[in-house]
Every structure is written in C-alpha cells, then in structure tokens.
Write a protein that holds these residues in place. Structure first.
Motif, PDB file in Angstrom:
ATOM      1  N   LYS A   1     -63.694 -38.995  37.286  1.00 15.10           N
ATOM      2  CA  LYS A   1     -64.412 -37.844  37.515  1.00 15.10           C
ATOM      3  C   LYS A   1     -65.868 -37.827  38.060  1.00 15.10           C
ATOM      4  O   LYS A   1     -65.968 -37.360  38.787  1.00 15.10           O
ATOM      5  CB  LYS A   1     -64.406 -36.826  36.384  1.00 15.10           C
ATOM      6  CG  LYS A   1     -63.588 -36.223  35.676  1.00 15.10           C
ATOM      7  CD  LYS A   1     -63.427 -35.840  34.672  1.00 15.10           C
ATOM      8  CE  LYS A   1     -63.493 -36.498  33.612  1.00 15.10           C
ATOM      9  NZ  LYS A   1     -63.787 -36.012  31.742  1.00 15.10           N
ATOM     10  N   TRP A   2     -66.281 -38.995  37.732  1.00 16.54           N
ATOM     11  CA  TRP A   2     -67.587 -39.976  38.278  1.00 16.54           C
ATOM     12  C   TRP A   2     -67.209 -39.741  40.085  1.00 16.54           C
ATOM     13  O   TRP A   2     -68.320 -39.663  40.485  1.00 16.54           O
ATOM     14  CB  TRP A   2     -67.881 -40.901  37.840  1.00 16.54           C
ATOM     15  CG  TRP A   2     -68.435 -40.739  36.123  1.00 16.54           C
ATOM     16  CD1 TRP A   2     -68.216 -41.889  35.197  1.00 16.54           C
ATOM     17  CD2 TRP A   2     -69.901 -39.923  36.373  1.00 16.54           C
ATOM     18  NE1 TRP A   2     -68.624 -41.245  34.710  1.00 16.54           N
ATOM     19  CE2 TRP A   2     -70.111 -39.921  34.691  1.00 16.54           C
ATOM     20  CE3 TRP A   2     -70.614 -39.307  37.445  1.00 16.54           C
ATOM     21  CZ2 TRP A   2     -71.455 -39.966  34.319  1.00 16.54           C
ATOM     22  CZ3 TRP A   2     -71.700 -39.418  35.956  1.00 16.54           C
ATOM     23  CH2 TRP A   2     -72.256 -39.249  34.936  1.00 16.54           C
TER      24      TRP A   2
ATOM     25  N   PRO B   1     -61.573 -30.045  36.705  1.00 21.37           N
ATOM     26  CA  PRO B   1     -60.336 -31.458  36.507  1.00 21.37           C
ATOM     27  C   PRO B   1     -59.560 -32.575  35.589  1.00 21.37           C
ATOM     28  O   PRO B   1     -58.419 -32.728  35.698  1.00 21.37           O
ATOM     29  CB  PRO B   1     -60.344 -31.927  38.072  1.00 21.37           C
ATOM     30  CG  PRO B   1     -61.866 -32.050  38.070  1.00 21.37           C
ATOM     31  CD  PRO B   1     -62.154 -30.648  37.081  1.00 21.37           C
ATOM     32  N   ALA B   2     -60.449 -32.001  34.089  1.00 19.41           N
ATOM     33  CA  ALA B   2     -60.328 -32.716  33.900  1.00 19.41           C
ATOM     34  C   ALA B   2     -59.382 -33.129  32.904  1.00 19.41           C
ATOM     35  O   ALA B   2     -58.351 -33.924  32.698  1.00 19.41           O
ATOM     36  CB  ALA B   2     -61.195 -32.981  32.242  1.00 19.41           C
TER      37      ALA B   2
ATOM     38  N   LEU C   1     -64.469 -27.381  40.448  1.00 18.52           N
ATOM     39  CA  LEU C   1     -64.501 -27.854  41.737  1.00 18.52           C
ATOM     40  C   LEU C   1     -63.396 -27.196  42.302  1.00 18.52           C
ATOM     41  O   LEU C   1     -62.474 -26.274  41.348  1.00 18.52           O
ATOM     42  CB  LEU C   1     -64.324 -29.540  42.320  1.00 18.52           C
ATOM     43  CG  LEU C   1     -63.292 -30.312  41.705  1.00 18.52           C
ATOM     44  CD1 LEU C   1     -62.079 -29.454  41.578  1.00 18.52           C
ATOM     45  CD2 LEU C   1     -63.353 -31.595  41.960  1.00 18.52           C
ATOM     46  N   LYS C   2     -62.797 -26.946  43.442  1.00 18.54           N
ATOM     47  CA  LYS C   2     -61.721 -26.308  44.638  1.00 18.54           C
ATOM     48  C   LYS C   2     -61.627 -28.317  45.653  1.00 18.54           C
ATOM     49  O   LYS C   2     -62.346 -28.400  46.421  1.00 18.54           O
ATOM     50  CB  LYS C   2     -62.682 -25.066  45.394  1.00 18.54           C
ATOM     51  CG  LYS C   2     -62.808 -23.960  44.574  1.00 18.54           C
ATOM     52  CD  LYS C   2     -62.465 -22.972  45.505  1.00 18.54           C
ATOM     53  CE  LYS C   2     -63.835 -23.211  46.427  1.00 18.54           C
ATOM     54  NZ  LYS C   2     -63.680 -21.846  47.134  1.00 18.54           N
TER      55      LYS C   2
ATOM     56  N   CYS D   1     -50.477 -34.498  41.953  1.00 22.21           N
ATOM     57  CA  CYS D   1     -51.533 -34.374  43.645  1.00 22.21           C
ATOM     58  C   CYS D   1     -49.980 -32.750  43.553  1.00 22.21           C
ATOM     59  O   CYS D   1     -50.506 -31.532  43.981  1.00 22.21           O
ATOM     60  CB  CYS D   1     -50.855 -34.844  44.274  1.00 22.21           C
ATOM     61  SG  CYS D   1     -51.973 -36.112  44.997  1.00 22.21           S
ATOM     62  N   LYS D   2     -49.090 -32.980  42.816  1.00 26.97           N
ATOM     63  CA  LYS D   2     -48.982 -31.564  42.985  1.00 26.97           C
ATOM     64  C   LYS D   2     -49.358 -30.710  42.078  1.00 26.97           C
ATOM     65  O   LYS D   2     -49.241 -29.520  42.786  1.00 26.97           O
ATOM     66  CB  LYS D   2     -47.212 -31.715  42.323  1.00 26.97           C
ATOM     67  CG  LYS D   2     -46.463 -32.208  42.972  1.00 26.97           C
ATOM     68  CD  LYS D   2     -44.590 -32.748  42.501  1.00 26.97           C
ATOM     69  CE  LYS D   2     -43.957 -33.453  43.735  1.00 26.97           C
ATOM     70  NZ  LYS D   2     -43.291 -34.918  42.908  1.00 26.97           N
ATOM     71  N   SER D   3     -49.580 -30.972  40.968  1.00 31.31           N
ATOM     72  CA  SER D   3     -50.263 -29.671  39.839  1.00 31.31           C
ATOM     73  C   SER D   3     -51.893 -29.466  40.712  1.00 31.31           C
ATOM     74  O   SER D   3     -52.154 -28.373  40.777  1.00 31.31           O
ATOM     75  CB  SER D   3     -50.457 -31.163  38.786  1.00 31.31           C
ATOM     76  OG  SER D   3     -51.610 -30.347  37.790  1.00 31.31           O
ATOM     77  N   LEU D   4     -52.276 -30.395  41.549  1.00 30.60           N
ATOM     78  CA  LEU D   4     -53.804 -30.219  42.127  1.00 30.60           C
ATOM     79  C   LEU D   4     -53.210 -29.216  43.409  1.00 30.60           C
ATOM     80  O   LEU D   4     -54.067 -28.251  42.978  1.00 30.60           O
ATOM     81  CB  LEU D   4     -54.989 -31.236  42.519  1.00 30.60           C
ATOM     82  CG  LEU D   4     -55.212 -32.219  41.279  1.00 30.60           C
ATOM     83  CD1 LEU D   4     -55.290 -32.962  42.326  1.00 30.60           C
ATOM     84  CD2 LEU D   4     -55.467 -31.766  40.261  1.00 30.60           C
ATOM     85  N   ALA D   5     -52.326 -29.529  43.777  1.00 29.10           N
ATOM     86  CA  ALA D   5     -51.693 -28.453  44.676  1.00 29.10           C
ATOM     87  C   ALA D   5     -51.335 -27.029  44.939  1.00 29.10           C
ATOM     88  O   ALA D   5     -51.714 -26.184  45.033  1.00 29.10           O
ATOM     89  CB  ALA D   5     -50.585 -28.656  46.070  1.00 29.10           C
TER      90      ALA D   5
END
Ligand code: PLO
Length: 502
Positions: free
Chosen positions: A308-309, A167-168, A487-488, A154-158
C-alpha cells in the motif's frame, strides 16, 4: 504536614539511591523524572512516538534515557550504536520486555516475536527457519505460490477496473494467502467472509498493541474499564479461534512422514518432544498456536502494508511509476509474467521498494528490546532489564547519512549510470538485524517485488474520481500503517493489445 515530610523523604531517598548506584559508571543523559510517574510528565507530545523520539535526539543526543514509570528505558538513534545493540552485543539485548498488551497477544510471552530470549525462543525460531528451507527446495516453492497469488490479485483488480476503491482487502488477501500456504497449505477465496473478519481484528490488534499505552507502564490500570484493552482482548480471542479452527482441520490431515507446512513441522516436533525424553523445551498446543500466530500475523500485515505504501508513493510520483513501467516493458515485455530472477533487471522497481522501506519503515521503533544481562552501549552502562528502543525512523532519516532524507528518491539506491543497485550508506536496516532480525525478510522482499511487478506490468494506477492523493503521514503502531485511501486501476493499453495479438 506528615504527608509532606514523607513525600520529601521518599524523593530524597529515591535520588540518593540513584546517585549511589551510579558511582563510577556513566549512564546516558536522562530526561527529568519524578517518583512513581518517572519521566511521563516530560514525555507529553501529540507527535507519534518515533517523531517525538527523533525530536528529543536534538536535545539529548544519539542515546538518551527516560523512566517509563518504573521502567528504565533507553532510545538509540544512531546507526553505529544501534549496530552494537542488535549485532555486536546482539545476545545481551535480544530479550523482550513483558508488557500487558503483548502478553495478551502472545499468551504471556509464547511464540517468537514477543518472547524472552532463551532456549524456548531459539527452538521455535529454528523450527520456523527449517520450514522456510523446506519451501525453498521444493517444486511448489515460494516463487510459484507468490505468482499464483499475484495472478489472482491482478484478476480481481481487473474486475474493478475504472472504479475508485480502497485496495486494502485485495492486498491483504494476497499476502494472507501466501503465508497461509506456508502455515497450513491452504488459502482463502476472494469473497470469503473470514478474510474480512481477519482484516478487521488484525487492524484492531495493531492499533492497540504495544503502543504508547499506559497499561504497558502501569499494569494496575487494567483494573479500571479500558476501551482499548477490551478491543485487544476481543480481537485476540477472535484470532485464536480462527487459528484453532485452521489447526484442527490441518491436524486431521497430518502425517508424520509428510511434512508440508509450518504447522506440520511444529506438530512433528511436538510428537518427537513427547516421545523421547529430550532436554528440549516443552511444546504445548498453546506454544504451537502462538508461533503460527506470529508468523501468520507478521506475514499478512507487513507485506500488505508495504505494498500500500509503495502504491501510494507511486500515486504521488507518477514519473517514477512510468519509468518502472518502461523498464518492465523493455526487460520483460508482455509475452510472459515477471519472475524472481527479474530482480537483477528491474532495478528501478527494486530501488523504489528499498526507498519506501527507508522512508516509511514497517516498524519505526522496531519491537522494543530488553537487556537480559548487565551490558553497555558505547561508553554507557546499561543495567539488566533496561528497555531499548531502536529509533529506526531517525536512522533512516539521518541527514548526516542521507542526502535530503525527507525526499522520496529511489535513485539514491542506484549507481551513477543507473546500472547497479547500491547501498549509499550502512545506516539502513528495514528488517532489523542480529538475532532478532525479521525471519521472513527474503519472503517479504520476494512478495513485494512480484506483487508490484505483476501489477505495474498490467495496470496504470490513477487517482480516484475525487482526485485525492493518499496521505503519506501514516498511523504509528506496531506496524506503521498508511491511512486508508482510494485509487483506480486501468488495464494498460500495451498490455491489452499484447493480449489481443496472442
Ligand atoms: C499483526 C496483527 C496480527 O493479528 C497479530 C500479529 C502478530 C505478529 C506481529 C504482527 C501482528 C504485527 C507485525 C509484527 C508481528 C511480529 C513481527 C512483526 C510486530 C501484531 C514486526 C513488524 O516486527
């Protein structure tokens, strides 16, 4: 003239031999076949294998056969017959066919995923199982490990908030780290080059392994230059080098009185095996490497693929995503992060995961099984050595078992009042079943739930700037992967506000 006579004679002999051998026995309907090539000329389709096999079911029935060159093969597309193969007569069919590609990956059938049924396979499987038990009962258990990874994820996605990106790598890192803790008690950092290398070679292995590859039918084709085979061999060398490096580091820390991970378990078993003159099968360095390699490969590839799916389906069905988030807000709120016991509460998330595993199973044909003794399926005789393909895809999309099977409907796994999870039909086994059932099922389910719950508590998932939805078609391989998509992620308003007020 002579060659014409010889071929005619051979063809006659071939058919007579088959007829005599089958007197009094009933065999599944077989596709047409000719000498040497078998049914290959009749198996020509641009469809991926699981779809083509499902189409053939319409013509040949729930169980049918064909000859893959010299290999007699049977496809089973119905739940009750599949259950007979996997469970009722599980032992008869628990072996694996030897194939050129899986032999390359597994060092000629070592490890547990692609190895033949027998004492060796059983021993390694038990050693892995005992390590799973070790992780269940200790303070640094799977739940803790997964939550730590979910937090880093989550930190990385933020940090990538608002950007359109694939996001793979983030999902791969999170799943790889959980399984790396299990195998070696270590993990990778976000910017580690090794993780990208791993993702690339793993992808290459998946794209070239046990696919409808002619090399697995006619091994002599290896004698000619072959791009796929070269790629597979190079990728397996890279994988083995990486594993050998990890094993070497871990070996230096090894102490027989402190067993902390899968490698420790295997090294201890190896020492005991050498010390006492036991009847146990041999444990060599190569066996250790292949066993760790199977668990490692399965752990990182399958989970990241299903995450991912799931995200892709939520992009297609934003109303489902909103309902899941509403449930998270009500049942968990923002003052704490999700834990495993929330599974009884977040029913919509659980049912969504179940539905994704139904509609896009990780392995649509499982891994091919092989009869290691003469047996039968239903009323049909199955000779020793037959390759068995379980068409899980067709079982999960069977219109006689599922209402509108092509539709994505997570609520099919909920009761009328949406208060309990249900199983609408027994025609469902995304992890296989019987002696070869996926050994990491509970770990995979825990990871899927926690990764998705953590992500959806914090983020909204939006389409990328170009508005392109992910393709839901997938690419057939030993893992049924989704085609790369962007995606975002956007931190949710409610989450941000809750953080400010604490
Ligand atoms: C994934 C790529 C790795 O580099 C090697 C590997 C090892 C074990 C395989 C796994 C791959 C794919 C998924 C498999 C797993 C064993 C069991 C699992 C096939 C090829 C499934 C889905 O059955």
């Amino acid at each position: 003239m002579w060659w014409f006579l010889t071929i005619s004679l051979l063809t006659l002999l071939y058919y007579t031999w088959q007829k005599v051998g089958s007197l009094g026995k009933k065999y599944p309907t077989c596709l047409p076949h000719i000498p040497i090539l078998g049914s290959l000329p009749y198996l020509n389709s641009s469809d991926p294998a699981h779809i083509y096999f499902t189409k053939l079911k319409e013509k040949y029935g729930h169980i049918y056969a064909f000859w893959l060159g010299p290999y007699y093969s049977v496809v089973v597309s119905q739940f009750s017959l599949a259950k007979e193969v996997l469970l009722k007569k599980g032992k008869d069919f628990a072996s694996r066919p030897r194939m050129v590609t899986t032999d390359i990956l597994s060092g000629s059938g070592k490890g547990i995923a692609f190895s033949q049924y027998g004492p060796q396979w059983r021993m390694y499987r038990k050693l892995v199982q005992s390590t799973f038990s070790l992780f269940k009962d200790r303070p640094q258990n799977f739940e803790k490990i997964i939550c730590q990874e979910a937090s880093s994820l989550c930190k990385s996605l933020a940090t990538k908030q608002g950007q359109s990106f694939d996001p793979a790598l983030d999902f791969f890192l999170a799943s790889a780290n959980v399984i790396c803790q299990f195998c070696f008690s270590s993990s990778w950092k976000q910017d580690d080059e090794e993780i990208k290398i791993m993702m690339n070679f793993s992808d290459a292995i998946i794209k070239t392994l046990a696919k409808d590859n002619l090399i697995d039918v006619f091994p002599w084709i290896q004698l000619f230059p072959n791009k796929d085979l070269t790629l597979l061999k190079e990728s397996v060398i890279l994988r083995n080098k990486l594993l050998e490096k990890k094993i070497k580091i871990q070996k230096e820390k090894f102490h027989i009185d402190s067993i902390n991970n899968l490698l420790d378990t295997l090294l201890k078993a190896k020492i005991n095996n050498n010390d006492h003159l036991t009847q146990e099968p041999e444990i060599t360095d190569e066996h250790v490497l292949m066993t760790v390699g199977d668990i490692f490969g399965a752990g990182m590839e399958t989970t990241s693929s299903v995450v991912k799916w799931c995200i892709a389906y939520l992009l297609h069905y934003p109303q489902v995503k909103e309902k899941i988030q509403k449930e998270i807000d009500q049942k968990i709120g923002f003052s704490r992060t999700p834990v495993l016991s929330d599974r009884n509460q977040l029913l919509l998330l659980e049912s969504t995961i179940r539905e994704v595993l139904r509609i896009r199973p990780v392995a649509p044909l499982l891994i091919p099984h092989m009869a290691h003794t003469d047996s039968s399926i239903g009323e049909y005789t199955i000779p020793k050595g037959t390759r068995i393909y379980i068409n899980l895809w067709s079982i999960h999309h069977d219109p006689t078992e599922w209402d509108e099977p092509e539709q994505f409907k997570p609520e099919r796994f909920l009761d009328k009042n949406k208060e309990h999870l249900i199983m609408p039909t027994a025609s469902y086994f995304p992890f296989g079943c019987g002696p070869r059932v996926c050994i990491g099922e509970f770990l995979a389910r825990a990871e899927l739930f926690l990764f998705l719950a953590w992500i959806l508590q914090r983020f909204d998932v939006d389409l990328p700037d170009d508005g392109k939805l992910p393709s839901l078609e997938g690419e057939f391989g030993v893992v049924y992967q989704i085609v790369a998509f962007k995606l975002k992620f956007r931190l949710r308003k409610a989450w941000r506000e809750a953080q400010l007020s604490t």
